[in-house]
Every structure is written in C-alpha cells, then in structure tokens.
Design a protein around this motif. Structure first.
Motif, PDB file in Angstrom:
ATOM      1  N   ILE A  72       9.062  61.105  80.919  1.00 31.51           N
ATOM      2  CA  ILE A  72      10.017  61.366  81.993  1.00 31.51           C
ATOM      3  C   ILE A  72       9.814  62.804  82.438  1.00 31.51           C
ATOM      4  CG2 ILE A  72      12.459  61.581  82.583  1.00 31.51           C
ATOM      5  CD1 ILE A  72      13.069  59.411  80.564  1.00 31.51           C
ATOM      6  N   ALA A  73       9.805  63.033  83.722  1.00 34.75           N
ATOM      7  CA  ALA A  73       9.609  64.388  84.240  1.00 34.75           C
ATOM      8  C   ALA A  73      10.701  65.312  83.707  1.00 34.75           C
ATOM      9  CB  ALA A  73       9.628  64.370  85.766  1.00 34.75           C
ATOM     10  N   GLN A  74      10.318  66.566  83.430  1.00 34.00           N
ATOM     11  CA  GLN A  74      11.284  67.539  82.948  1.00 34.00           C
ATOM     12  C   GLN A  74      12.388  67.724  83.986  1.00 34.00           C
ATOM     13  OE1 GLN A  74      10.870  68.208  79.922  1.00 34.00           O
ATOM     14  NE2 GLN A  74       9.084  69.428  79.413  1.00 34.00           N
ATOM     15  N   ALA A  75      13.628  67.702  83.528  1.00 34.11           N
ATOM     16  CA  ALA A  75      14.769  67.816  84.437  1.00 34.11           C
ATOM     17  C   ALA A  75      15.464  69.160  84.241  1.00 34.11           C
ATOM     18  CB  ALA A  75      15.752  66.677  84.202  1.00 34.11           C
ATOM     19  N   GLU A  76      15.712  69.855  85.326  1.00 36.50           N
ATOM     20  CA  GLU A  76      16.471  71.100  85.250  1.00 36.50           C
ATOM     21  C   GLU A  76      17.961  70.760  85.141  1.00 36.50           C
ATOM     22  OE1 GLU A  76      15.179  74.029  84.969  1.00 36.50           O
ATOM     23  OE2 GLU A  76      13.154  73.167  85.093  1.00 36.50           O
ATOM     24  N   PRO A  77      18.748  71.681  84.580  1.00 33.67           N
ATOM     25  CA  PRO A  77      20.178  71.412  84.453  1.00 33.67           C
ATOM     26  C   PRO A  77      20.803  71.061  85.797  1.00 33.67           C
ATOM     27  CG  PRO A  77      19.577  73.353  83.181  1.00 33.67           C
ATOM     28  CD  PRO A  77      18.368  72.970  83.990  1.00 33.67           C
ATOM     29  N   GLY A  78      21.593  69.981  85.803  1.00 32.35           N
ATOM     30  CA  GLY A  78      22.277  69.567  87.012  1.00 32.35           C
ATOM     31  C   GLY A  78      23.572  70.335  87.207  1.00 32.35           C
ATOM     32  N   LYS A  79      24.299  69.998  88.229  1.00 30.88           N
ATOM     33  CA  LYS A  79      25.530  70.723  88.537  1.00 30.88           C
ATOM     34  C   LYS A  79      26.577  70.553  87.440  1.00 30.88           C
ATOM     35  CE  LYS A  79      27.523  66.914  91.271  1.00 30.88           C
ATOM     36  NZ  LYS A  79      28.120  66.542  92.573  1.00 30.88           N
ATOM     37  N   ASP A  80      26.489  69.474  86.677  1.00 36.35           N
ATOM     38  CA  ASP A  80      27.443  69.249  85.593  1.00 36.35           C
ATOM     39  C   ASP A  80      26.923  69.751  84.253  1.00 36.35           C
ATOM     40  OD1 ASP A  80      29.332  67.949  87.268  1.00 36.35           O
ATOM     41  OD2 ASP A  80      28.137  66.121  87.189  1.00 36.35           O
ATOM     42  N   GLY A  81      25.760  70.378  84.250  1.00 35.55           N
ATOM     43  CA  GLY A  81      25.209  70.918  83.022  1.00 35.55           C
ATOM     44  C   GLY A  81      24.340  69.943  82.240  1.00 35.55           C
ATOM     45  N   CYS A  82      24.178  68.731  82.733  1.00 37.71           N
ATOM     46  CA  CYS A  82      23.357  67.737  82.039  1.00 37.71           C
ATOM     47  C   CYS A  82      21.880  67.982  82.330  1.00 37.71           C
ATOM     48  CB  CYS A  82      23.737  66.324  82.481  1.00 37.71           C
ATOM     49  SG  CYS A  82      25.433  65.863  82.048  1.00 37.71           S
ATOM     50  N   THR A  83      21.048  67.749  81.342  1.00 37.57           N
ATOM     51  CA  THR A  83      19.612  67.914  81.509  1.00 37.57           C
ATOM     52  C   THR A  83      18.887  67.061  80.481  1.00 37.57           C
ATOM     53  OG1 THR A  83      17.818  69.526  81.681  1.00 37.57           O
ATOM     54  CG2 THR A  83      19.428  69.867  79.923  1.00 37.57           C
ATOM     55  N   LEU A  84      17.619  66.812  80.728  1.00 38.94           N
ATOM     56  CA  LEU A  84      16.808  66.027  79.799  1.00 38.94           C
ATOM     57  C   LEU A  84      15.451  66.712  79.673  1.00 38.94           C
ATOM     58  CD1 LEU A  84      16.543  63.494  78.044  1.00 38.94           C
ATOM     59  CD2 LEU A  84      15.699  62.269  80.052  1.00 38.94           C
ATOM     60  N   GLN A  85      15.230  67.375  78.554  1.00 35.27           N
ATOM     61  CA  GLN A  85      13.992  68.094  78.300  1.00 35.27           C
ATOM     62  C   GLN A  85      13.123  67.310  77.317  1.00 35.27           C
ATOM     63  OE1 GLN A  85      13.061  70.939  79.906  1.00 35.27           O
ATOM     64  NE2 GLN A  85      14.950  70.693  81.096  1.00 35.27           N
ATOM     65  N   ASN A  86      11.832  67.232  77.623  1.00 32.79           N
ATOM     66  CA  ASN A  86      10.880  66.450  76.814  1.00 32.79           C
ATOM     67  C   ASN A  86      11.394  65.028  76.637  1.00 32.79           C
ATOM     68  OD1 ASN A  86       8.425  66.162  75.489  1.00 32.79           O
ATOM     69  ND2 ASN A  86       9.222  66.784  73.504  1.00 32.79           N
ATOM     70  N   GLY A  87      11.784  64.440  77.746  1.00 32.06           N
ATOM     71  CA  GLY A  87      12.365  63.105  77.712  1.00 32.06           C
ATOM     72  C   GLY A  87      11.332  61.993  77.750  1.00 32.06           C
TER      73      GLY A  87
END
Length: 229
Positions: A72-87
């Motif tokens: 899964i592509a690296q995701a930067e933190p969203g407006k709610d603080g959720c993120t997915l790193q090394n997903g």
C-alpha cells in the motif's frame, strides 16, 4: 649417465605431447562461453519500492511466512491524524481471511506469527484438526479509541485488528459472540487463545474487558499495554 638421460628424455617427451594437444584443441574466446549468474544469497533482501531497510526487512519476513499481500502506498497523516506507514493489504495470512485487511507490515507479521505458533498448534491439540479461516471485522480504519474520543485508535494507524471468529477444517465455526462463554472445546479454545494473545500483542481486549468488545477480540501492537483477556 645413461639412466639420467632416459628420465630427462621422458620428461621432454611428455611436455611435447602436452603442447601438441594444446595446439590441436579448438580455440574458444571468453565471449563464446556463457557464464552462469552467481547464485542468489539466501539472506538477500528483495527490492521493495519506496521502503527503507527496516521496512524492507519486515516485508521480507512477512513474505517468508507464505502470506499473500500487496503493498500500500505510504500515507501521510490525514486531517484526523490517521496514517498508514509501511502498509500492506493482507490477502491471506497463514489462514484464509474472510476478506483482505489493511495493516502495517509489523502488525501483519505479528498476526501470522501468532497463527503459526499458537492458534494453529492449539487447534490441532484441542480439536485434532487445523484452522482454515480467520474472520475479522477490520484493520486500518480512521476512528477514535473506544472510551477516549480524543485519542486515535490503533486502527487509525493500521496497528490493530478485530477478530470475531475462526473456522475449522470440517466447517465448524468458532464465534466470539456466541461461544466465548460456552462450555466445551469451542469456548475453551477462544478463551485460551485470547489470553495467549497477550504474549504477542500490546493490547488484547475481548468479552472479559468491556461491553464494547463483547462480540470480538481486539489485538494491537501500539505503545500501550493491557491484557484484557
């Protein structure tokens, strides 16, 4: 002197034969002989695009378990603080999944290790057969922690999964909602496995923890520690 001469003559004759054989042999250039590629090193890391060495090491470990997954592509933190790193999108762990689930690689790896080292052996011991399916209610999803709306749940970082049951090879279903408190092997297995999960995961919740987890197990690898099994 005669004997010494005969030995020397024999050596000369042998050298002459060797030179003659060399001259008669067909000549080949180095380019005409295909060179076999070097054997791959058993511990060599595969190349994972846009992943640093630590992340790549986890992906290689996950692949070595036999799990099926997609990056899964690296995701930067969203407006709610959720993120997915090394997903990863886990398509199949060591078991069939009721549907694919998105998790961080470390969480996916811990889940597969727990399946292989605890869930599967204990199923064989108690039921005399293998688990074939893990049924979950989701992994990565942006939401607040239960009971604390100001803090992002570990689900919001892909470090948690909710499990509602399993299935055995003969089709027997093991349901947290229906059998966790039941007598017999099914209830025993569910209770023992949730307790065992405390050795692998940071936070383990279930029907014994609170009403919000009356129908499923919550397992995560966040920074907090709680064994609510």
């Amino acid at each position: 002197m005669a004997a010494s001469f005969r030995v020397s003559a024999g050596i000369v004759a042998a050298l002459g034969l060797m030179l003659l054989a060399s001259a008669c042999a067909p000549r080949q250039s180095a380019r005409s002989v295909p060179q076999a590629p070097p054997a791959p090193h058993a511990g060599a890391l595969l190349f994972w695009p846009n992943r640093d060495p630590i992340q790549s090491a986890c992906l290689n470990d996950l692949q070595a378990t036999g799990a099926q997954f997609e990056l899964i592509a690296q995701a930067e933190p969203g407006k709610d603080g959720c993120t997915l790193q090394n997903g990863v999108k886990l398509i199949r762990s060591s078991l069939t999944l009721n549907r694919p689930v998105e998790l961080t690689c470390p969480m996916a790896l811990r889940l597969v290790q727990f399946e292989q080292e605890v869930l599967q052996p204990e199923a064989q011991k108690l039921f005399g057969q293998s688990l074939v399916q893990l049924n979950h209610a989701g992994g990565f999803t942006c939401k607040a922690m239960t009971g604390n709306g100001s803090r992002i749940s570990e689900h919001g970082h892909g470090r948690a999964i909710d499990i509602w049951g399993f299935m055995l090879g003969d089709g027997t279903r093991l349901s947290v909602a229906e059998q966790f408190r039941a007598r017999g092997r099914e209830g025993q297995y569910l209770r023992e496995m949730n307790r065992a999960a405390c050795r692998y995961f940071s936070v383990v919740l279930g029907p014994n923890a609170d009403a919000a987890h009356a129908k499923h197990f919550h397992w995560d690898i966040g920074q907090w520690k709680r064994c609510g099994a």
